[in-house]
Scaffold this motif. Structure first.
Motif, PDB file in Angstrom:
ATOM      1  N   GLY A 104       0.829  -1.045  -0.024  1.00 37.92           N
ATOM      2  CA  GLY A 104       0.057  -0.078  -0.091  1.00 37.92           C
ATOM      3  C   GLY A 104       0.909   1.240  -0.038  1.00 37.92           C
ATOM      4  O   GLY A 104       0.255   2.466  -0.455  1.00 37.92           O
ATOM      5  N   HIS A 117      -5.052   5.452  -2.128  1.00 35.82           N
ATOM      6  CA  HIS A 117      -5.762   4.340  -2.376  1.00 35.82           C
ATOM      7  C   HIS A 117      -6.954   4.406  -2.947  1.00 35.82           C
ATOM      8  O   HIS A 117      -7.502   3.677  -3.896  1.00 35.82           O
ATOM      9  CB  HIS A 117      -5.969   3.692  -1.057  1.00 35.82           C
ATOM     10  N   ILE A 145      -8.553  -1.863  -1.564  1.00 32.66           N
ATOM     11  CA  ILE A 145      -6.904  -1.905  -1.297  1.00 32.66           C
ATOM     12  C   ILE A 145      -6.407  -3.006  -0.704  1.00 32.66           C
ATOM     13  O   ILE A 145      -5.363  -3.555  -0.966  1.00 32.66           O
ATOM     14  CB  ILE A 145      -6.675  -0.455  -0.726  1.00 32.66           C
TER      15      ILE A 145
END
Ligand code: HEC
Ligand code: HEC
Ligand code: HEC
Ligand code: HEC
Ligand SMILES: [Ca+2]
Ligand SMILES: [Ca+2]
Ligand SMILES: [Ca+2]
Ligand SMILES: [Mg+2]
Lengths: 319, 319
Positions: A104, A117, A145
């Motif tokens: 991420g 995101h 995500i």
């Protein structure tokens, strides 16, 4: 990676062979591969994970620090993604626990892919091919995500490099190393490099101070582990990098300032062991280090599903 | 690509099927593939041919204009390299006669890879894996820009996309197209699009004025063919782009200003044929255009030979 798994011939050494990837969910790996190569996860539409972790080049970019969004100069050397699943934590300072947590990061990092995101996931949701593929992999067409990073991590877990000459030697093949390579390994082991570079990845098992016997001189402001722990004594502590495929992951150290393996070995000897190696000793150790280059992941270039008219149009020069 | 080569069932249409690549020198193709993916052909060490002609995305970058060295904004939309060997000349204005002549361009173009031929060749000469591979492919270890472009062109010649649904239909398979797709093709053919978009690539056979019935409004300063001929009447004459894989090569036109196929078809109808299509007609033509997506080249990601200590160290931020 227990010794016995390799059979009775396995030599008892502080570095163990790398196991081939066991792919339990090939469809998820395939999806993760697409995402790894997809520049639409970036604000500009131009930068993918593979831009900085180029799998044609040992999983890194061979630059001192990376080129990010808008040609920004990155703060730190891009580590290889090869064998990164074997490490105790991700990033030079270990601030991500594992590959899922890690993945991420760069998408939303303003100096890397510079997206959010929400925008990345929103983009993927407009791409019919992805919607169908997430549905078939996760059983639901909803893209999040968490699913994105799970798929990328599943792909990254396949990026191991077994079967290096050193691994063949570890498994009992006396002919796998030349005399010089073996001498280099013995010097590496017996002079103490293995205190830090150990385990299957020859690294990635601990955080260690860079500059034990002499301070490391660098203009790079990275604090190392102290950025995570807040403890001043953790300054300049970095995750010990893997030495697997180190022949391919030049330049070296977190600041990328050592251009060659010879330079890196010389510095390691002086700074970490208080030992000045001769040119011949350095050559032996470098010869050994090159035996850590394993089978590189070979796979078919992914074909990315095309955008739809609903997909936001990236503008690399947007203010 | 003579009709008879396809057998008696080939329909007699102004577009012909694409033939699969005949690889006569696989070792040269393999070398060319490496060079196509190698960012060390650029000043920065970060940009390769594949950055702007991404083979995961239909051989282009899906940006209005490309991101070049130092994040420079490119002047014109990046055309696909897929099937480019079929065109009468290379570049929008046809200023390169063929792929070999073309491939030298971007390496030395200050807005693209921003290197010089001498520096690029000098870099390759320091990479032992390339020296060995040039030797085995060309019979001599000496690396020259001519050999570099010859190998890249040999790789590009393999980047053809046979076997599209439309080609299957051309070869006699009545079921290969839906009713709508076939209606779209007939409208495309009978209203005159094939005057320009013809031959196996459905384009690439001539230079034509953009804006015959109405002038094309654009802020893009490209002169088109006039830049090559010096003739004012060649202004806004561009090489007719291939419509093969046009589903993947958005955005459209030399300025990249048409975001969707619907928009591009509407503009083509009005500007090139003086005809305003209905929404339903546009949908039919777009359905047909998507049948031109053929088998994409699928190949194993190349592994690039590592640099040596003699290899110049790229600095993306060098002044
Ligand atoms: C612009 C360059 C850039 C991009 C794009 C990028 N990375 Fe990285 N990556 C880096 C750098 C630099 C680091 C080291 C950062 C640090 O340690 O503070 C890193 C660290 C990592 C690590 C940790 C490796 C280790 O040994 O600690 C992994 C795994 C990784 N990246 C995967 C990815 C994935 C997956 C993507 C895409 C979603 C991605 N990267 C995109 C530059 C980049
Ligand atoms: C006390 C721990 C320790 C010892 C002992 C040690 N290293 Fe390291 N090694 C590290 C750390 C930490 C780094 C990362 C330093 C940085 O990037 O600033 C590193 C980095 C390296 C690198 C660069 C890897 C890369 O990808 O950037 C090489 C090569 C290396 N070590 C080889 C050796 C050799 C050879 C020895 C023995 C002479 C040795 N190391 C001894 C901790 C150690
Ligand atoms: C920075 C972006 C960029 C890079 C890097 C780049 N190209 Fe291009 N390429 C373009 C653009 C833009 C054009 C169109 C230029 C024009 O027509 O004036 C083009 C045109 C072409 C064409 C002509 C296609 C046609 O239909 O006319 C070919 C073939 C091609 N490039 C191959 C390559 C090769 C081979 C490399 C690497 C050696 C490369 N390109 C590097 C952006 C790039
Ligand atoms: C008189 C010649 C001519 C005719 C007739 C013509 N085209 Fe074109 N077409 C061109 C040229 C030239 C371009 C490139 C224009 C530019 O980029 O500025 C083009 C571009 C395109 C594009 C965009 C391709 C790309 O990759 O950017 C599409 C789609 C297209 N034409 C479809 C059609 C359709 C559908 C028709 C019939 C309605 C048609 N064309 C009729 C000459 C023609
Ligand atoms: Ca043991
Ligand atoms: Ca490195
Ligand atoms: Ca285009
Ligand atoms: Mg169909």
């Amino acid at each position: 990676v227990a010794g016995m798994a390799w059979g009775a011939n396995l030599r008892d050494e502080p570095i163990q062979p790398i196991a081939a990837a066991k792919v339990t969910n090939p469809a998820m790996v395939e999806l993760g591969k697409k995402l790894f190569f997809d520049p639409r996860l970036s604000r500009s539409g131009f930068i993918s994970c593979n831009s900085c972790h180029n799998l044609s080049m040992g999983g890194s970019d061979n630059l001192k620090t990376s080129v990010g969004d808008k040609w920004q100069q990155g703060p730190i050397n891009s580590p290889t993604v090869l064998n990164s699943s074997l490490a105790l934590a991700q990033f030079w300072d270990g601030r991500a626990a594992d590959l899922r947590e890690q993945a991420g990061g760069p998408i939303a990092n303003p100096a890397e892919m510079a997206f959010t995101h929400d925008l990345a996931v929103g983009t993927l949701r407009t791409i019919p091919g992805y919607v169908a593929e997430f549905k078939s992999v996760f059983g639901s067409a909803d893209i999040s995500i968490e699913k994105v990073t799970q798929a990328i991590a599943a792909f990254e877990e396949t990026l191991v490099t077994p079967n290096s000459p050193f691994d063949q030697w570890l498994k009992g093949d006396d002919k796998a190393l030349t005399k010089q390579e073996l001498a280099g390994y013995k010097l590496f082991r017996d002079s103490g490099c293995v205190a830090c570079h150990n385990g299957p990845a020859a690294g990635g098992t601990s955080f260690q101070k860079m500059g034990l016997f002499e301070p490391y001189q660098t203009k790079n402001p990275a604090k190392g582990r102290a950025a995570v722990t807040g403890q001043d004594e953790d300054r300049m502590n970095f995750k010990v990098p893997t030495l697997r495929n180190v022949e391919l992951t030049y330049p070296y150290f977190h600041d990328g300032e050592a251009a060659t393996l010879e330079a890196a070995v010389d510095i390691m000897g002086r700074l970490q062991l208080g030992r000045k190696y001769s040119q011949a000793e350095i050559a032996d150790i470098v010869a050994f280090l090159k035996t850590l280059t394993g089978d590189q992941p070979t796979f078919v270039m992914p074909l990315l599903p095309p955008s739809s008219s609903a997909t936001p149009k990236p503008d690399p020069w947007a203010k």
